[in-house]
Every structure is written in C-alpha cells, then in structure tokens.
Design an enzyme around this catalytic site. Structure first.
Site, PDB file in Angstrom:
ATOM      1  N   SER A  98      -8.640 -34.032  23.389  1.00  0.00           N
ATOM      2  CA  SER A  98      -8.696 -33.626  21.985  1.00  0.00           C
ATOM      3  C   SER A  98      -8.757 -34.878  21.139  1.00  0.00           C
ATOM      4  O   SER A  98      -8.331 -35.959  21.584  1.00  0.00           O
ATOM      5  CB  SER A  98      -7.425 -32.845  21.628  1.00  0.00           C
ATOM      6  OG  SER A  98      -7.259 -32.765  20.217  1.00  0.00           O
TER       7      SER A  98
ATOM      8  N   TYR B   8       1.818 -30.936  21.522  1.00  0.00           N
ATOM      9  CA  TYR B   8       0.384 -30.901  21.806  1.00  0.00           C
ATOM     10  C   TYR B   8      -0.209 -32.315  21.798  1.00  0.00           C
ATOM     11  O   TYR B   8      -0.929 -32.714  22.728  1.00  0.00           O
ATOM     12  CB  TYR B   8      -0.309 -30.023  20.759  1.00  0.00           C
ATOM     13  CG  TYR B   8      -1.787 -29.819  20.987  1.00  0.00           C
ATOM     14  CD1 TYR B   8      -2.236 -28.832  21.863  1.00  0.00           C
ATOM     15  CD2 TYR B   8      -2.733 -30.604  20.339  1.00  0.00           C
ATOM     16  CE1 TYR B   8      -3.600 -28.635  22.067  1.00  0.00           C
ATOM     17  CE2 TYR B   8      -4.091 -30.414  20.542  1.00  0.00           C
ATOM     18  CZ  TYR B   8      -4.514 -29.418  21.409  1.00  0.00           C
ATOM     19  OH  TYR B   8      -5.855 -29.236  21.623  1.00  0.00           O
TER      20      TYR B   8
HETATM   21  C1  BGC Z   1      -6.728 -28.323  18.361  1.00  0.00           C
HETATM   22  C2  BGC Z   1      -7.226 -27.503  17.177  1.00  0.00           C
HETATM   23  C3  BGC Z   1      -7.565 -28.413  16.023  1.00  0.00           C
HETATM   24  C4  BGC Z   1      -8.432 -29.582  16.438  1.00  0.00           C
HETATM   25  C5  BGC Z   1      -8.654 -30.576  15.323  1.00  0.00           C
HETATM   26  C6  BGC Z   1      -7.741 -29.386  18.661  1.00  0.00           C
HETATM   27  O1  BGC Z   1      -7.363 -30.140  19.791  1.00  0.00           O
HETATM   28  O2  BGC Z   1      -6.505 -27.477  19.470  1.00  0.00           O
HETATM   29  O3  BGC Z   1      -6.235 -26.563  16.812  1.00  0.00           O
HETATM   30  O4  BGC Z   1      -8.236 -27.663  15.024  1.00  0.00           O
HETATM   31  O5  BGC Z   1      -7.852 -30.239  17.545  1.00  0.00           O
HETATM   32  O6  BGC Z   1      -7.467 -30.907  14.655  1.00  0.00           O
END
Ligand code: BGC
Length: 283
Positions: free
Chosen positions: A168, A181
């Site tokens: 991410s 996260y």
């Molecule tokens: C998350 C999303 C978020 C995106 C940008 C992703 O890794 O799961 O919820 O919108 O990152 O912030």
C-alpha cells in the site's frame, strides 16, 4: 545507427506473441473481491490458471471462478484464512494437486480494523498484523518451498517463481487512526525486500505493488459520496480514483517475463499519492 556501438547481445526477453502468462499457475489470495478479484481475472485473461483464495463469501468466489472458466483457463475456489499456518499449507497442497505446481503467488488478502490508537484493541491489532503481514509470510513461504522444489522450467518462465506482495502507499505514508494497518504495510516492505534478496539466486522474483486509493469495498467511505470523493482527490494529483484493473495490469506485468530483471521493487500504482500533493501549492 552508430557504427561504434558495441554489439552486446541482449539477454532481455522478447515480447512474446502469445498471452503473457500462458501455461502458468497462479494463486491469488483474497481473490473474491476488490483488487484480488481484478488481479485473478487479469491473470486468467493473460492465460494463467488461477486458484481463487477467499475466506468469506463463497458466492463471490464461485462467480470469479465461473468468469475465469469462461475465459478458457482452469480455476477453482479455495477457502482458507491466510493467517492460519495449516490452512495455508493445505491450500498450496490443493493448488499443486489441481495444477501440478504454482508459478505465481499474489499475496493480496488484506483488511483494515481502524481505531484511534488509544482505543485500539489487541484483537484489532492482531487481526490486521495476522492477515496482512503474517499471512504474506505464510503464503510466501509455501510458494518459495514449491518454487525451490520445482526449479526453473524454461518453457514456462525464466524464473522459478514470482511472488507479488500487495502492499500500500501506507508502507511509506504514515496513517493516523490506522496504526495497525500502516505497520502491517511497512512490515511487508522489508519482508518483500529481505525475501527478494534471499531467493534471487534461485531465480525467484519477489516484488510488491503499492496501490493508492482504489475503488474497492475496503475504502467505500472514501469515495462513495461526492464530498468524500472531492476530499480524496486533494490527495491524488492524477485526479481520479484507481480501479482494480489499474493494479491488475501491473500484477500481470510483474508476474510475466517482461519484468524478468525486476527484483525486490515496489511499484507504486497510486496516481501520484506518494508525491506529497500538499506541496504542489505549499511549502
Ligand atoms: C487503504 C485504503 C486507502 C488507500 C489510500 C489503502 O491501502 O486500504 O483504505 O484508501 O490505501 O489511503
């Protein structure tokens, strides 16, 4: 043409006339929705057979399988919790039984359990680290074991296997209210890089994709009203939300011999979200 140019023969792969992943076997985790679903379909369109992993939602998983079968590739759904060692091992055994081997792992399964830090429960922390990070470890370990067992089959691919870790932008961008996260994604970065370094000699390529804001169920509240979408666009220089297909195309390329010299890289597919958009006018 420059007559002085040295004539070093290229060892880079030529662009093949056949689908990029013909004859390859892919296992995609979290493949019944969102990015995983898009990646599974793109793998099938590129000619790969696909094991569609999911944990909840048999109907959605079966629908992905039906669509894949419609493309003329083999596919089956397999329910397994990627954070469970026994279930992951059993899933890889099933894929090897059905397909003969696995050439491509897309470790995609991921979730969010958002909370203010002082209110975050240990369960919220453990669930996110368990699925997003430990799940990638468990799946990558089974994939590496299979790749090492089989070795390179030159008629299939230049590599013994390919692993794509779905990370991410939050492996780079800190995210208040989402400490579990962001920690899991930061962990994926060094898991991917350490593993890539460790197994490159065996011709196993490990890379990651770092999606930005993609239109999927995980972040519905960030795009499903005009106000939310406008707010989101202040973070995306390219001015649109990403679609699962944007990530899927990158995954097919990373899994194919077209990216044979790409090892240990994170490919950001984020419309520029990591470019500090606030500095476009400030600073
Ligand atoms: C998350 C999303 C978020 C995106 C940008 C992703 O890794 O799961 O919820 O919108 O990152 O912030």
């Amino acid at each position: 043409m420059n007559a002085a140019a040295p004539s070093i023969p290229s060892t880079a792969p030529a662009v093949p006339a056949y689908p990029l992943l013909s004859g390859q076997k892919a296992l995609v985790t979290g493949a019944n929705s969102g990015i995983g679903r898009g990646v599974a379909m793109a793998m099938g369109q590129a000619g790969a057979d696909v094991c569609v992993n999911y944990v909840d939602g048999d109907e959605a998983a079966n629908a992905v399988v039906a669509e894949l079968l419609g493309l003329g590739v083999k596919a089956f759904a397999y329910q397994a919790d990627v954070s469970d060692e026994q279930q992951v091992a059993a899933m890889f055994r099933a894929a090897v039984t059905q397909f003969g081997t696995v050439d491509i792992l897309v470790a995609n399964a991921g979730l969010q359990r958002d909370a203010a830090f002082h209110q975050m429960t240990l369960a919220q922390w453990n669930t996110v680290i368990g699925v997003n990070l430990t799940g990638q470890f468990l799946c990558a370990r089974e994939a590496v074991r299979e790749f090492l067992r089989r070795g390179v089959v030159p008629t299939v691919s230049r590599a013994a296997g390919k692993i794509i870790c779905m990370s991410s932008v939050h492996q780079e961008i800190p995210w208040a209210g989402h400490a579990n996260y962001a920690t899991s994604k930061g962990g994926i970065k060094l898991l991917m890089e350490s593993l890539a370094q460790e197994v490159a000699q065996q011709r196993i390529r490990v890379n990651a994709i770092a999606p930005g804001a993609i239109r999927t169920p995980i972040n519905t509240s960030a795009w499903n009203t005009p106000a939310a979408y406008r707010q989101l666009m202040t973070l995306v220089p390219y001015g649109r939300i990403g679609e699962p297909e944007d990530i899927a195309r990158a995954a097919v390329w990373l899994a194919s011999d077209q990216s044979d010299y790409v090892v240990g890289t994170t490919l950001f597919v984020d419309g520029g979200m990591t470019l500090y958009p606030g500095f476009a006018t400030g600073g």
